[in-house]
Scaffold this active site. Sequence first.
Site, short mmCIF file in Angstrom:
data_model
loop_
_atom_site.label_atom_id
_atom_site.label_comp_id
_atom_site.label_asym_id
_atom_site.label_seq_id
_atom_site.Cartn_x
_atom_site.Cartn_y
_atom_site.Cartn_z
N ASP A 3 -9.86 -4.77 -4.35
CA ASP A 3 -9.35 -3.70 -3.49
C ASP A 3 -10.42 -2.62 -3.29
OD1 ASP A 3 -7.76 -1.60 -2.28
OD2 ASP A 3 -6.02 -2.70 -3.01
N HIS B 19 20.92 -2.21 -29.53
CA HIS B 19 20.92 -0.86 -28.94
C HIS B 19 21.42 -0.91 -27.49
CE1 HIS B 19 18.71 0.59 -32.48
NE2 HIS B 19 17.97 -0.50 -32.37
N SER C 215 0.81 -1.20 0.00
CA SER C 215 0.00 0.00 0.00
C SER C 215 0.86 1.27 0.00
CB SER C 215 -0.96 -0.03 1.20
OG SER C 215 -1.93 0.97 1.10
#
Length: 506
Positions: free
Chosen positions: A374, A451, A299
């Site tokens: 949640d 790259h 949290s």
Amino acid sequence: MELFCNTTLRVAKFVWSFTFYTSPFWIAYMFKNQYFTVEGVPYMLKCGNIILCIVLGAMWCRGMGRYNNSEYQKFIKVLEAAKQSSDPVVRQKVRNYDFDFNHWPVGFSFSESTRNEAKPLGLSLEKMRAESSSSRSPGLLSQLIGLPCELLSYCTMHTFGRWLVYPGHTELLNQLVASAIQENRDKMIEKLDGLRAKLKTKDNNSIDVMFFDRRQTTQANGQKLVICTEGNAGFYEIGCIATPLDCGYSVLGWNHPGFGGSTGKPYPSQEQAAMEVVIQYAVEKLGFRLEDITLFAWSIGGYASTWAAMNYPRISGIILDATFDDIVPLGLAKMPERMKGFAHRSLRQHMNLNIAEQLIRYPGPIRLLRRTKDEVIITSETPDVAFNRGNDLLIKLMQHRYPTLMNLESVDLLTQYLHAADQISMLAMFNALEIDEEACIRTLQSYCDKHSSKYPMLIGEDMSRARRSQLVIFLASKYMTDFEATHCNPLPVPLFVKPWSLDDGY
């Protein structure tokens, strides 16, 4: 005598805390019932004197009981010896006792730090904000006009605003959970061989920590350290620390400033200072390398952990459970329309917990755990995964790491994927895109070979629409794991998996 007196003092402390936090209601009640009159004041003074006599009497009786207690006298000698000696054997004896943490000898101080790897890079949201606002500094007249609002914002966030954001540091909540904290801490020390310590921060706060050393076990995980950061009402004694312990890791738990035995208040600057000394303690005192440390936060604990990740990029990874992207949208969602402007200003100025802004500056492996039911880190009135701020955290992370890949079309696709009602719907979408995980890994590795593996990666410019969509959802599935639970359910052991890295394949 000890039990009776301690109970009396504990009740008195709880009543005082409850009265303090509900004082506006009590003052209104007393004023209405004429307690502040000539007749009422003597009555209140009489009641106050009675309560004071009870408290002083309980303290005196407890003191006399301890003075005549041979075990307590033995403890006092051990404590004094530990404070005056630097011998580890002498200091170790004090761990046989549990007592007021204010008197615990300091085990490590910020001033003792000598190794460069334990020093943070010095990055903070406050500095970034100051640098960006310096170029557009308001004039003197604007500052004078805005001064009353600034003062009101300061007073709000330094009183009940702070209590709402971090209720765990209020004396009232600490008193409510004191017995559970005491009981679990005893178990940690007696059954799990936990080592408690006091750390001194650069702002002179004391941080209460508990370390569990698993390096002598046969489990490979024991050589790795997990530093756990709790939520806004969590303590290491009753928090998320249990999951990595069950996985066999060495674990270091700590309490926010003002939580449990820790002193201070959980403002961003004090949170940063606490996290800094915890990292230094792990490296310089406990002997772990940064590369062997994983940060685990639940949290709002994601703020301190992402600050550490941003300032210690060599840390091996970070796991964020039920964490949001920014406190401002969450705060505004609970505010009346007329108060939103003031709330935005106050939070951004004094409690700027912009977790996403810190997380994107960490170059290492990341795992996000989203709780599909949640009810806390959402901007809707009822639990809805589409309004979970963990979605925004993932999108911001991927936009930073893969800016070319994450065009508007990709953002819409990822949003649709994250808003799926359940895991079956997400899996159906995953399969409909015909995602080949091995092919996605090869594409990413090919880009890194040509790259660089550093972020941001400019991959995706010459890709087809279908290929880009496959790569976006594949990466999202690697960064985020769903857990069908509410905000406070304990995290199951199978879900505590190290963050995904391209080097690990799939």
